[in-house]
Enzyme design. Sequence first.
Site, mmCIF file in Angstrom:
data_model
loop_
_atom_site.group_PDB
_atom_site.id
_atom_site.type_symbol
_atom_site.label_atom_id
_atom_site.label_comp_id
_atom_site.label_asym_id
_atom_site.label_seq_id
_atom_site.Cartn_x
_atom_site.Cartn_y
_atom_site.Cartn_z
ATOM 1 N N ASN A 261 79.897 53.676 18.304
ATOM 2 C CA ASN A 261 78.593 53.043 18.095
ATOM 3 C C ASN A 261 77.634 53.670 19.106
ATOM 4 O O ASN A 261 77.666 53.327 20.281
ATOM 5 C CB ASN A 261 78.716 51.528 18.313
ATOM 6 C CG ASN A 261 77.375 50.820 18.281
ATOM 7 O OD1 ASN A 261 76.369 51.401 17.860
ATOM 8 N ND2 ASN A 261 77.355 49.574 18.726
ATOM 9 N N LYS B 127 74.525 53.342 19.378
ATOM 10 C CA LYS B 127 73.360 52.498 19.722
ATOM 11 C C LYS B 127 72.090 53.347 19.672
ATOM 12 O O LYS B 127 72.007 54.260 18.876
ATOM 13 C CB LYS B 127 73.587 51.823 21.075
ATOM 14 C CG LYS B 127 74.952 51.124 21.131
ATOM 15 C CD LYS B 127 75.101 50.175 22.275
ATOM 16 C CE LYS B 127 76.472 49.512 22.184
ATOM 17 N NZ LYS B 127 76.696 48.504 23.182
ATOM 18 N N HIS C 186 75.986 43.145 15.022
ATOM 19 C CA HIS C 186 76.313 43.467 16.417
ATOM 20 C C HIS C 186 75.639 42.451 17.324
ATOM 21 O O HIS C 186 74.533 41.993 17.041
ATOM 22 C CB HIS C 186 75.847 44.890 16.752
ATOM 23 C CG HIS C 186 76.365 45.351 18.080
ATOM 24 N ND1 HIS C 186 75.771 44.968 19.262
ATOM 25 C CD2 HIS C 186 77.428 46.113 18.411
ATOM 26 C CE1 HIS C 186 76.459 45.490 20.266
ATOM 27 N NE2 HIS C 186 77.471 46.197 19.782
ATOM 28 N N GLU D 130 74.046 42.740 19.961
ATOM 29 C CA GLU D 130 72.692 43.128 20.399
ATOM 30 C C GLU D 130 71.663 42.814 19.313
ATOM 31 O O GLU D 130 70.539 42.436 19.608
ATOM 32 C CB GLU D 130 72.680 44.620 20.789
ATOM 33 C CG GLU D 130 73.395 44.824 22.121
ATOM 34 C CD GLU D 130 74.092 46.156 22.284
ATOM 35 O OE1 GLU D 130 73.806 47.097 21.516
ATOM 36 O OE2 GLU D 130 74.950 46.264 23.194
ATOM 37 N N GLU E 6 84.141 41.602 19.607
ATOM 38 C CA GLU E 6 83.492 42.177 20.780
ATOM 39 C C GLU E 6 82.974 41.062 21.691
ATOM 40 O O GLU E 6 81.859 40.550 21.483
ATOM 41 C CB GLU E 6 82.306 43.042 20.371
ATOM 42 C CG GLU E 6 82.676 44.229 19.511
ATOM 43 C CD GLU E 6 81.620 45.327 19.632
ATOM 44 O OE1 GLU E 6 81.991 46.428 20.043
ATOM 45 O OE2 GLU E 6 80.442 45.067 19.363
ATOM 46 N N GLY F 110 79.429 47.029 27.496
ATOM 47 C CA GLY F 110 78.615 47.830 28.419
ATOM 48 C C GLY F 110 78.750 47.414 29.876
ATOM 49 O O GLY F 110 77.968 47.843 30.718
ATOM 50 N N SER G 187 83.633 47.897 26.343
ATOM 51 C CA SER G 187 84.094 48.771 27.437
ATOM 52 C C SER G 187 85.436 49.459 27.152
ATOM 53 O O SER G 187 86.259 49.616 28.058
ATOM 54 C CB SER G 187 84.145 47.998 28.763
ATOM 55 O OG SER G 187 82.838 47.547 29.107
HETATM 56 P P1 PGA Z 1 80.634 49.486 25.015
HETATM 57 O O1 PGA Z 1 79.919 48.947 23.692
HETATM 58 O O2 PGA Z 1 81.843 50.262 24.581
HETATM 59 O O3 PGA Z 1 79.597 50.373 25.677
HETATM 60 O O4 PGA Z 1 80.993 48.312 25.832
HETATM 61 C C1 PGA Z 1 80.668 48.462 22.604
HETATM 62 C C2 PGA Z 1 79.754 47.971 21.517
HETATM 63 O O5 PGA Z 1 78.711 47.366 21.824
HETATM 64 O O6 PGA Z 1 80.032 48.172 20.325
#
Ligand code: PGA
Length: 249
Positions: free
Chosen positions: A9, A11, A94, A96, A166, A172, A212
Amino acid sequence: MRKKLIAGNWKMNKTPSEAMELVELLKNKVKDSENDVVFCVPFIDLDIVCDILKETDIHVGAQNMYFEDKGAYTGEISADMIKNVGADYVIIGHSERRAYFAETDETVNLKVKKAIEKELNPIVCVGESLEQKETKIGLDFVRIQVKCAFKDISPEDALKVTIAYEPIWAIGTGRTASNEDAQAFCKAIRDTIAEIYDSSTAENIRILYGGSVKSTNAKGLFAMPDIDGALVGGASLNEDFEKIVNYNK
Ligand code: PGA
């Protein structure tokens, strides 16, 4: 036997020219893998990434879509548009998007239905916040998110969906869920699917972990019986992604 899926992903990262560079760098290292591989890229990169990957077994996905077919929805992208450039996956709901762009359980459900109707493979994200984790309501919250996402979806169609668990506190932050905790949540999600549908649907649906994930923790997570791969954010933007895809080599 469920085949593992490793989805990157990106982003809001990589211009089309940067996307070209990254895909050229990773393409030969992640193609022909025994796991399914998807690059979920910004809308503006879909065309170029699909073009570079068209002779490979690597899939391309979008990170969102709208649930209407077409019309006066300024700034939105439809399932047909995504499909037409050659992508076949789409991330839906997601955290976000839920937190910053007013995505709700209801719009997630509408988008999942539209994606299935248009033959896109949805990756539906669920996960609890730190506060929910600390007050021990995380599991209940995630089960409700799953039930809402699958509302009025038939068992045949449910199998076209991939779920990504998630935990928001792990995204992140460098703070991954332990293998055991990630497994417990993925198992609870599978049990929820069995409750909604039946045990065969539950056994066959793919459930990813995200938050992460890096090459250093992927192998342990992927050894868990109910974790069928990962949705990878930060580590999908560099060569670490190759190591995650090839974790079993
Ligand atoms: P990350 O993000 O691996 O940077 O923690 C995962 C995601 O938001 O899909």
